[in-house]
Write a protein that holds these residues in place. Structure first.
Motif, PDB file in Angstrom:
ATOM      1  N   ILE A  37       0.940  -1.298   0.090  1.00 24.37           N
ATOM      2  CA  ILE A  37      -0.023   0.084   0.325  1.00 24.37           C
ATOM      3  C   ILE A  37       0.724   1.128   0.250  1.00 24.37           C
ATOM      4  O   ILE A  37       0.716   1.702  -0.554  1.00 24.37           O
ATOM      5  CB  ILE A  37      -1.152  -0.115   0.847  1.00 24.37           C
ATOM      6  CG1 ILE A  37      -1.871   1.544   1.436  1.00 24.37           C
ATOM      7  CG2 ILE A  37      -0.205  -0.003   2.150  1.00 24.37           C
ATOM      8  CD1 ILE A  37      -3.293   1.058   0.299  1.00 24.37           C
ATOM      9  N   HIS A  86      -5.642  -3.722   3.051  1.00 27.00           N
ATOM     10  CA  HIS A  86      -6.174  -1.824   3.044  1.00 27.00           C
ATOM     11  C   HIS A  86      -7.077  -1.949   2.044  1.00 27.00           C
ATOM     12  O   HIS A  86      -8.464  -1.485   2.527  1.00 27.00           O
ATOM     13  CB  HIS A  86      -5.629  -1.593   2.607  1.00 27.00           C
ATOM     14  CG  HIS A  86      -4.218  -1.084   3.998  1.00 27.00           C
ATOM     15  ND1 HIS A  86      -4.677  -0.353   5.113  1.00 27.00           N
ATOM     16  CD2 HIS A  86      -3.666  -1.387   3.882  1.00 27.00           C
ATOM     17  CE1 HIS A  86      -3.582  -0.696   6.133  1.00 27.00           C
ATOM     18  NE2 HIS A  86      -3.126  -1.428   6.107  1.00 27.00           N
ATOM     19  N   GLU A  87      -7.088  -2.579   0.782  1.00 27.58           N
ATOM     20  CA  GLU A  87      -8.507  -2.542  -0.364  1.00 27.58           C
ATOM     21  C   GLU A  87      -8.140  -3.838  -0.932  1.00 27.58           C
ATOM     22  O   GLU A  87      -7.112  -4.355  -1.389  1.00 27.58           O
ATOM     23  CB  GLU A  87      -8.016  -1.157  -1.221  1.00 27.58           C
ATOM     24  CG  GLU A  87      -8.990  -1.241  -2.341  1.00 27.58           C
ATOM     25  CD  GLU A  87      -7.959   0.058  -3.296  1.00 27.58           C
ATOM     26  OE1 GLU A  87      -8.502   0.885  -2.940  1.00 27.58           O
ATOM     27  OE2 GLU A  87      -8.244   0.104  -4.108  1.00 27.58           O
TER      28      GLU A  87
END
Lengths: 152, 152
Positions: A37, A86-87
């Motif tokens: 990230i 996170h995604e």
């Protein structure tokens, strides 16, 4: 545990928004691409079965399926290099997922101790196709970290 | 055409420098992860057989193997969205390659007309796992570009 619905045969549905309906292959797996990230660096590519994907979505910690060990693989369980997701994204035909993660522990995704599994470039030199290590250093010594516990 | 040697059974050799010895799977394929050289964005994930990988190394233009069409696939041949390969890498066990490319044409890698195939995020909302389109616009209309020529 979360289960996923059958993928639609209608391409427009498969490519649109709505329910996530991953297309597991003949071995029950999707491909997982993992980037950092922080800077987008490609760290590793692995596979997930339905259980690993469900656990990843539910816990926010990356889980994979180890093909060599034929078992669920909570990345970092031996090494401490857990990955927080996170995604999560999927591609147009829903057979690949993309995880943007941050790593705990040694900040190393590769079992060789390096940050990324992609530590070698491919180059054609005359008639040979050669690999060249890019200078990535080992963040840990695999001998110490995995002694007796095969993570990969 | 370039051919590749058999992968070593010695893990230290497989993970070191020296000859590139890709580990094709039971279907004769390696996975190809494709990012944009400009900003590292993940554009697509595809597959290569030995011919596609050799042509990619030799020409510097990305070639894949289309599983749906069971044929060599020179990406962009129909759409004009050719991919020039600036760097090629492989992972620790040599069953994945990573291409850093620049795109010609519409600057779109996805057959839906978008820059990236990964235009949707996965989110858990109550008990449902949903996909949400991230606002990526279509750089071309697939109807116009692929009429009568199935690229994907």
């Amino acid at each position: 545990m979360t289960t996923f619905s059958e993928p639609s045969k209608d391409k427009a549905v498969l490519e649109g928004d709505g329910d996530f309906t991953p297309r597991f292959d003949a071995n029950g797996l999707v491909t997982a691409v993992v980037t950092d990230i922080r800077d987008g660096e490609l760290l590793m590519v692995a596979h997930m079965n339905e259980e690993a994907l469900a656990l990843t979505v539910e816990t926010g910690i990356a889980h994979y399926y180890s093909r060599s060990r034929a078992a669920l693989w909570k990345k970092g369980e031996s090494s401490g290099n857990l990955q927080t997701v996170h995604e999560l994204r999927t591609d147009c035909d829903q057979d690949v997922v993309w995880l943007k993660v941050s790593m705990a522990g040694h900040d190393a995704a590769c079992h060789t101790g390096r940050r990324s599994c992609f530590y070698r470039t491919v180059r054609k030199v005359d008639d040979r196709i050669l690999l060249e290590i890019d200078g990535s250093t080992r963040h840990f010594d695999p001998e110490d970290v995995y002694s007796g516990k095969a993570e990969k």
